[in-house]
Design an enzyme around this catalytic site. Structure first.
Site, PDB file in Angstrom:
ATOM      1  N   HIS A 135     -70.510   6.576 -25.637  1.00 28.92           N
ATOM      2  CA  HIS A 135     -71.518   5.588 -25.239  1.00 28.92           C
ATOM      3  C   HIS A 135     -71.272   4.126 -25.738  1.00 28.92           C
ATOM      4  O   HIS A 135     -70.890   3.986 -27.008  1.00 28.92           O
ATOM      5  CB  HIS A 135     -72.792   6.171 -25.826  1.00 28.92           C
ATOM      6  CG  HIS A 135     -73.842   5.435 -25.568  1.00 28.92           C
ATOM      7  ND1 HIS A 135     -74.635   5.132 -24.208  1.00 28.92           N
ATOM      8  CD2 HIS A 135     -74.642   4.500 -26.151  1.00 28.92           C
ATOM      9  CE1 HIS A 135     -75.663   4.396 -24.378  1.00 28.92           C
ATOM     10  NE2 HIS A 135     -75.839   3.720 -25.344  1.00 28.92           N
TER      11      HIS A 135
ATOM     12  N   GLY B 145     -39.931  -1.093  -4.311  1.00 26.69           N
ATOM     13  CA  GLY B 145     -40.474  -0.981  -2.932  1.00 26.69           C
ATOM     14  C   GLY B 145     -41.743  -1.643  -2.611  1.00 26.69           C
ATOM     15  O   GLY B 145     -42.042  -2.765  -3.287  1.00 26.69           O
TER      16      GLY B 145
ATOM     17  N   ASP C 170     -44.130   7.841   1.714  1.00 23.89           N
ATOM     18  CA  ASP C 170     -45.127   7.433   2.929  1.00 23.89           C
ATOM     19  C   ASP C 170     -44.044   8.070   3.827  1.00 23.89           C
ATOM     20  O   ASP C 170     -44.785   8.164   5.286  1.00 23.89           O
ATOM     21  CB  ASP C 170     -44.892   5.897   3.035  1.00 23.89           C
ATOM     22  CG  ASP C 170     -46.064   5.427   2.135  1.00 23.89           C
ATOM     23  OD1 ASP C 170     -46.635   6.137   1.061  1.00 23.89           O
ATOM     24  OD2 ASP C 170     -46.335   4.199   2.177  1.00 23.89           O
TER      25      ASP C 170
ATOM     26  N   ALA D 196     -49.123   5.513  -3.639  1.00 23.01           N
ATOM     27  CA  ALA D 196     -47.955   5.449  -4.505  1.00 23.01           C
ATOM     28  C   ALA D 196     -47.814   6.944  -5.529  1.00 23.01           C
ATOM     29  O   ALA D 196     -46.751   7.219  -5.790  1.00 23.01           O
ATOM     30  CB  ALA D 196     -47.858   4.063  -5.407  1.00 23.01           C
TER      31      ALA D 196
HETATM   32  P1  FAD Z   1     -41.859   2.335  -0.453  1.00 28.32           P
HETATM   33  O1  FAD Z   1     -42.559   1.892  -1.627  1.00 28.32           O
HETATM   34  O2  FAD Z   1     -42.255   1.720   0.723  1.00 28.32           O
HETATM   35  O3  FAD Z   1     -40.342   2.061  -0.907  1.00 28.32           O
HETATM   36  C1  FAD Z   1     -39.511   2.340   0.362  1.00 28.32           C
HETATM   37  C2  FAD Z   1     -37.891   1.777  -0.215  1.00 28.32           C
HETATM   38  O4  FAD Z   1     -36.801   2.013   0.614  1.00 28.32           O
HETATM   39  C3  FAD Z   1     -38.314   0.132   0.172  1.00 28.32           C
HETATM   40  O5  FAD Z   1     -37.898  -0.781  -1.164  1.00 28.32           O
HETATM   41  C4  FAD Z   1     -37.005  -0.194   1.105  1.00 28.32           C
HETATM   42  O6  FAD Z   1     -36.395  -1.266   0.874  1.00 28.32           O
HETATM   43  C5  FAD Z   1     -36.287   0.990   0.914  1.00 28.32           C
HETATM   44  N1  FAD Z   1     -35.197   1.374   2.023  1.00 28.32           N
HETATM   45  C6  FAD Z   1     -35.911   1.859   3.182  1.00 28.32           C
HETATM   46  N2  FAD Z   1     -34.901   2.036   4.094  1.00 28.32           N
HETATM   47  C7  FAD Z   1     -33.798   1.859   3.251  1.00 28.32           C
HETATM   48  C8  FAD Z   1     -32.402   2.030   3.705  1.00 28.32           C
HETATM   49  N3  FAD Z   1     -31.878   2.668   4.894  1.00 28.32           N
HETATM   50  N4  FAD Z   1     -31.352   1.703   2.547  1.00 28.32           N
HETATM   51  C9  FAD Z   1     -31.699   1.161   1.533  1.00 28.32           C
HETATM   52  N5  FAD Z   1     -33.373   1.171   1.198  1.00 28.32           N
HETATM   53  C10 FAD Z   1     -34.084   1.482   1.954  1.00 28.32           C
HETATM   54  N6  FAD Z   1     -51.010   2.880  -2.537  1.00 28.32           N
HETATM   55  C11 FAD Z   1     -51.554   3.241  -3.784  1.00 28.32           C
HETATM   56  O7  FAD Z   1     -51.672   4.486  -4.254  1.00 28.32           O
HETATM   57  N7  FAD Z   1     -52.728   2.283  -4.499  1.00 28.32           N
HETATM   58  C12 FAD Z   1     -52.890   1.087  -3.872  1.00 28.32           C
HETATM   59  O8  FAD Z   1     -53.780   0.264  -4.762  1.00 28.32           O
HETATM   60  C13 FAD Z   1     -52.007   0.659  -3.114  1.00 28.32           C
HETATM   61  N8  FAD Z   1     -52.198  -0.660  -2.509  1.00 28.32           N
HETATM   62  C14 FAD Z   1     -51.283  -1.083  -1.452  1.00 28.32           C
HETATM   63  C15 FAD Z   1     -51.631  -2.441  -0.973  1.00 28.32           C
HETATM   64  C16 FAD Z   1     -50.754  -2.653   0.135  1.00 28.32           C
HETATM   65  C17 FAD Z   1     -51.135  -4.271   0.428  1.00 28.32           C
HETATM   66  C18 FAD Z   1     -49.824  -1.876   0.804  1.00 28.32           C
HETATM   67  C19 FAD Z   1     -49.017  -2.373   1.964  1.00 28.32           C
HETATM   68  C20 FAD Z   1     -49.703  -0.546   0.172  1.00 28.32           C
HETATM   69  C21 FAD Z   1     -50.539  -0.143  -0.818  1.00 28.32           C
HETATM   70  N9  FAD Z   1     -50.242   1.000  -1.232  1.00 28.32           N
HETATM   71  C22 FAD Z   1     -51.137   1.700  -2.358  1.00 28.32           C
HETATM   72  C23 FAD Z   1     -49.573   2.176  -0.689  1.00 28.32           C
HETATM   73  C24 FAD Z   1     -48.050   2.312  -1.281  1.00 28.32           C
HETATM   74  O9  FAD Z   1     -47.672   0.789  -1.539  1.00 28.32           O
HETATM   75  C25 FAD Z   1     -47.246   3.064  -0.671  1.00 28.32           C
HETATM   76  O10 FAD Z   1     -47.961   4.236  -0.746  1.00 28.32           O
HETATM   77  C26 FAD Z   1     -45.775   3.390  -1.699  1.00 28.32           C
HETATM   78  O11 FAD Z   1     -45.288   2.248  -1.904  1.00 28.32           O
HETATM   79  C27 FAD Z   1     -45.051   4.362  -1.023  1.00 28.32           C
HETATM   80  O12 FAD Z   1     -43.978   4.590  -1.929  1.00 28.32           O
HETATM   81  P2  FAD Z   1     -42.468   5.233  -0.988  1.00 28.32           P
HETATM   82  O13 FAD Z   1     -41.603   5.346  -2.275  1.00 28.32           O
HETATM   83  O14 FAD Z   1     -42.651   6.119  -0.205  1.00 28.32           O
HETATM   84  O15 FAD Z   1     -42.007   3.904  -0.334  1.00 28.32           O
END
Ligand code: FAD
Ligand code: NAD
Length: 465
Positions: free
Chosen positions: A444, A41, A312, A320
């Site tokens: 320490h 993701g 999210d 994450a």
């Molecule tokens: P996502 O990781 O967004 O994954 C969702 C997946 O679903 C994607 O792969 C997408 O392709 C797939 N998908 C969507 N719709 C469909 C569909 N209809 N059919 C099939 N597949 C689909 N969080 C932290 O905790 N620490 C950090 O340091 C941090 N740094 C970040 C830095 C950046 C630049 C960004 C943008 C975000 C960061 N985050 C961080 C936030 C973190 O990336 C997200 O909170 C996390 O990825 C959310 O996970 P998720 O599984 O909800 O969704």
């Protein structure tokens, strides 16, 4: 193509979805996961991991440029430093590749069937996936929506050309000479700082009165100070208006009511992320929402029986580790375990320079919740390890109940303090009291001793201050 029937279908293989599928597979639940792009993701491909890799690259390069400029206090000198950013991006992509193929392997090991393609709901139990070889119909007893989030686009600064999101910023093969960052939150400041260290002249445009408005002012002050030292111009209370007709200047309305021009080869827009709720047939199942996010209860159940949502797409905090914890819980619920969201805190880290960590309640939040509190703060300037790392700016702060000394919250700002988040989270999750933290031997010399000292300070008898 033959239809698939399974007990659990997970849509989206980000940290929420893939953890859910792995745990379900481990528990013997017949599980299918659908991913449109790549496993991992946002987090593994274009978020947490790539950004932290590029922050590390920028730190390394900055240390060499400081030495070359004769500013090393360690007596290190260097001549004509240079960076091949394309090579650094290649190194970062290598890490991403290792992690994403690792996730595929873990899913396989857990007995999860992976389907590549875009999933769309036909009804609450049936999903169609457009795969490379045709339409795959999947029927499931339970479905988990883990579709994640996408960057918010500003109508007057649409993505494209010079206007980029974090995804494009993390793939740049050359640092821009000038960079305007619209939004001084997590992404804007993590990446803005990295580009400043890579040599870009960075201007941050933040609409609120201060950067990182979600954290209290004491925590953000050292970050603002460091940004100034790095030559980053921070405009608070300011609003981006759009590009000049030639496209090389960002028009900004300042807090003083003036319209100014900010030169910018690239404009990085980081004004938040929105839930991915479009294009997968939400209208077919009509789930309840909280603003744009899917509404879930303490078991991540949506308003439709058998349909769960995690990560999210369900709202703040969009982190994450929250997505992963929800995914693990839902897998166990589907497997028949009695589980509900019972976490005491979700630690948060901003990987700025210096880093900020929070776990549990801030002093203000604790007071607003009606607690009578004791608050103690220990400066890193009094910590030996911080001195040896030349990282004396910052502090660790503990918030506890005044009556029974239960730790309610812990915050820190400082170089390398992100690694203290595990100790902070564990203390709160296990219901530690100030005496527990103060009475634990901390090795320490470590930054962790500042946590023990902050607890001692809250009790009124810090040893090293
Ligand atoms: P996502 O990781 O967004 O994954 C969702 C997946 O679903 C994607 O792969 C997408 O392709 C797939 N998908 C969507 N719709 C469909 C569909 N209809 N059919 C099939 N597949 C689909 N969080 C932290 O905790 N620490 C950090 O340091 C941090 N740094 C970040 C830095 C950046 C630049 C960004 C943008 C975000 C960061 N985050 C961080 C936030 C973190 O990336 C997200 O909170 C996390 O990825 C959310 O996970 P998720 O599984 O909800 O969704
Ligand atoms: P954010 O919510 O952290 O920051 C957005 C900032 O933009 C805010 O300070 C806001 O006041 C400002 N803003 C909004 N509209 C504006 C406008 N028109 N002009 C100027 N400023 C404006 O959002 P983000 O940085 O895009 O990050 C999105 C999410 O990704 C975060 O909320 C976080 O959940 C996650 N993330 C986490 C980490 C981490 O854990 N270290 C790192 C990166 C991203």
């Amino acid at each position: 193509m033959k239809d698939i029937s399974c007990k659990l279908l997970v849509i989206g293989a980000g940290p929420g979805g893939y953890v859910c599928a792995i745990r379900a597979g481990q528990l013997g639940v017949d599980t299918v996961i659908v991913e449109a792009v790549k496993p991992g993701g946002t987090c593994l491909n274009v978020g947490c991991i790539p950004s932290k890799a590029m922050i590390h690259v920028a730190d390394e390069y900055h240390a060499v440029t400081e030495a070359a400029a004769g500013r090393s206090k360690f007596g290190i000198s260097a001549t004509t430093p240079a960076i091949d950013l394309a090579k650094a991006v290649g190194w970062k992509d290598g890490i991403v590749g290792r992690l994403t193929s690792g996730v595929s392997g873990l899913l396989k090991k857990a007995g999860v069937k992976s389907v590549q393609g875009w999933a769309t709901f036909r009804d609450g139990k049936t999903v169609e996936v457009e795969t490379e070889t045709g339409l795959q119909v999947i029927r499931a007893e339970a479905i988990v929506i883990a579709t994640g989030s996408a960057p918010v686009e500003l109508p007057f600064l649409p993505f494209g050309g010079a206007v980029i999101s974090s995804t494009e910023a993390l793939a740049l093969k050359q640092a821009p000479k000038t960079l305007a960052v619209v939004g001084g939150g997590y992404i804007g400041l993590e990446l803005g700082t990295a580009f400043a260290k890579l040599g870009a002249k960075v201007t941050v445009v933040e609409a609120e009165a201060r950067i990182l408005p979600q954290y209290d002012a004491d925590l953000t002050k050292p970050v603002a100070k460091r940004l100034a030292a790095l030559g980053v111009k921070v405009m608070t209370g300011a609003k981006a208006k759009g590009l000049s007709p030639k496209g090389d200047v960002l028009m900004v309305h300042t807090a003083d009511g003036e319209d100014v021009k900010v030169e910018a080869e690239k404009i990085l827009v980081t004004v938040g992320r929105k839930p991915a709720v479009e294009g997968w047939g939400l209208e077919q199942i009509d789930l309840d929402r909280v603003r744009a996010f899917l509404r879930v209860d303490e078991q991540c159940r949506t308003s439709m029986r058998g349909v769960y949502a995690i990560g999210d797409v369900t709202g703040e905090p969009m982190l994450a580790h929250r997505a992963m914890a929800q995914g693990e819980m839902v897998a166990e619920i589907v497997a028949g375990h009695r589980r509900a969201w019972d976490k005491r805190c979700i630690p948060a880290i901003c990987f700025t320079d210096p880093e900020i960590v929070t776990a549990g309640l801030s002093p203000d939040e604790a007071r607003q919740q009606g607690f009578e509190t004791k608050v103690g703060q220990f400066p890193l300037a009094a910590n030996g390890r911080a001195m040896t790392l030349s990282a004396e700016d910052g502090f660790v702060r503990v918030v506890a109940r005044a009556d029974n000394h239960l730790v309610l919250g812990i915050q820190a700002v400082g170089k390398g303090v992100s690694e203290l988040s595990a100790a902070f989270g564990l203390a709160i999750e296990m219901g530690a009291r100030l005496e527990d933290v103060a009475g634990t031997i901390h090795a320490h010399p470590t930054l962790g001793e500042s946590f023990q000292e902050a607890a001692l300070k809250t009790l009124g008898h810090a040893l090293h201050i």
